[in-house]
Design an enzyme around this catalytic site. Structure first.
Site, PDB file in Angstrom:
ATOM      1  CG  ASP A 182     -93.504 -41.141  43.581  1.00 32.25           C
ATOM      2  OD1 ASP A 182     -93.967 -42.431  43.826  1.00 32.25           O
ATOM      3  OD2 ASP A 182     -92.998 -40.623  42.264  1.00 32.25           O
TER       4      ASP A 182
ATOM      5  CG  LEU B 277     -82.734 -29.291  59.141  1.00 34.58           C
ATOM      6  CD1 LEU B 277     -82.798 -29.061  58.338  1.00 34.58           C
ATOM      7  CD2 LEU B 277     -83.062 -30.788  59.258  1.00 34.58           C
TER       8      LEU B 277
ATOM      9  CG  HIS C 151     -97.177 -44.831  52.318  1.00 31.60           C
ATOM     10  ND1 HIS C 151     -96.671 -44.258  51.024  1.00 31.60           N
ATOM     11  CD2 HIS C 151     -98.687 -45.192  51.848  1.00 31.60           C
ATOM     12  CE1 HIS C 151     -97.794 -44.500  50.176  1.00 31.60           C
ATOM     13  NE2 HIS C 151     -98.792 -45.699  50.184  1.00 31.60           N
TER      14      HIS C 151
END
Ligand code: IPE
Ligand code: IPE
Ligand code: MG
Length: 256
Positions: free
Chosen positions: A25, A136, A42
């Site tokens: 955020d 991962l 972003h």
């Protein structure tokens, strides 16, 4: 970019979280502070995604889940939603080689049917292409919310009951967990939320029941490997009691 050697050295490699989840955020506020458009915030945020993914892979943390777009985020202005979807398409295209080279498996949770077709197709192709990677598992939560997931879980169980595959008497925690969108990924051990907001925002409500929570004022585009190491070090100072008393936990640790 290489992280601060000293912070990295403070991490106990025998006590790493198995699964880290992140509410990324603060992109908009970061951009505003720089006098840039939210979209550029972003874009800059995708660099932080790279840092954190790399840090997890290097440390040997096997699961990373990133909240990239919530069900509620569809209510943002159309130009921002469109830009986020385009960013998703471009980033996934650009990162395929990196995912393969680093043995990273891409996964997604959320209502993917709501994504624009090109974004969904790219995503599904990359998930397919990386499905045998083992270092991962990187899960992107896209058009995701816990309320959506829980409704979908109930619908899925109801269908199985209706078809006779499942008896209502059999419904227990295990059945519920197996019908969540996150299955079979284990629950997060550590949740990180950036940008100084102290809320969960409809993320993994069921799965976070015993997760350690870490909040930082750092805005997501400024989050780097050192910031990630700080969160891990903080996590390692906690005693996870799971309802027990401290002495029971210490006894178990001394038996190790
Ligand atoms: C997080 O940053 C990214 C998404 C929710 C898609 P925000 O866009 O929420 O940034 P702020 O909270 O407005 O600063
Ligand atoms: C949460 O961020 C969702 C993501 C990080 C994708 P928001 O910025 O949408 O959260 P709220 O609405 O402020 O709680
Ligand atoms: Mg926000």
């Amino acid at each position: 970019m290489h992280g601060n050697i000293e912070l990295k050295k403070m991490i106990d490699l025998n006590n790493l979280p198995n699964h880290v989840a992140v509410i990324m955020d603060g992109n908009g506020r970061w951009a505003k502070k720089q006098g840039l458009s939210r979209i550029l915030g972003h874009k800059k945020g995708t660099e932080a995604v790279r840092h954190v993914t790399e840090a997890c892979a290097e440390l040997g943390i096997p699961y990373l889940t990133l909240y990239a777009f919530s069900t509620e985020n569809w209510n943002r202005p159309k130009d921002e939603v469109d830009a986020l979807m385009n960013l998703l398409i471009n980033t996934i295209n650009d990162e395929l080689n990196t995912l393969q080279q680093n043995n990273i498996k891409l996964n997604a949770i959320g209502n993917l049917l709501q994504l624009p077709e090109q974004a969904r197709n790219n995503l599904l192709q990359t998930i397919h292409a990386t499905k045998n990677n083992t270092r991962l598992t990187l899960t992107l939560a896209l058009s995701y919310s816990s309320h959506w997931e829980i409704a979908a879980m109930v619908a899925s169980i109801a269908k199985k009951v209706k078809s006779g595959e499942l008896d209502p008497e059999q419904i227990d925690q295990k059945i519920i967990e197996q019908n969540l969108n996150t299955y079979p990924i284990p629950f997060p051990d550590l949740l990180i939320r950036t940008s100084g907001e102290y809320r969960i925002s409809n993320f993994l409500l069921y799965q976070l029941a015993y997760t350690e929570l870490y909040f930082t004022n750092t805005l997501w585009p400024d989050f780097n490997k050192d910031e990630f190491y700080k969160a891990i070090i903080d996590y390692q100072k906690r005693e996870r009691r799971f309802g027990k008393i401290s002495e029971q936990i210490q006894q178990k640790n001394s038996e190790k």
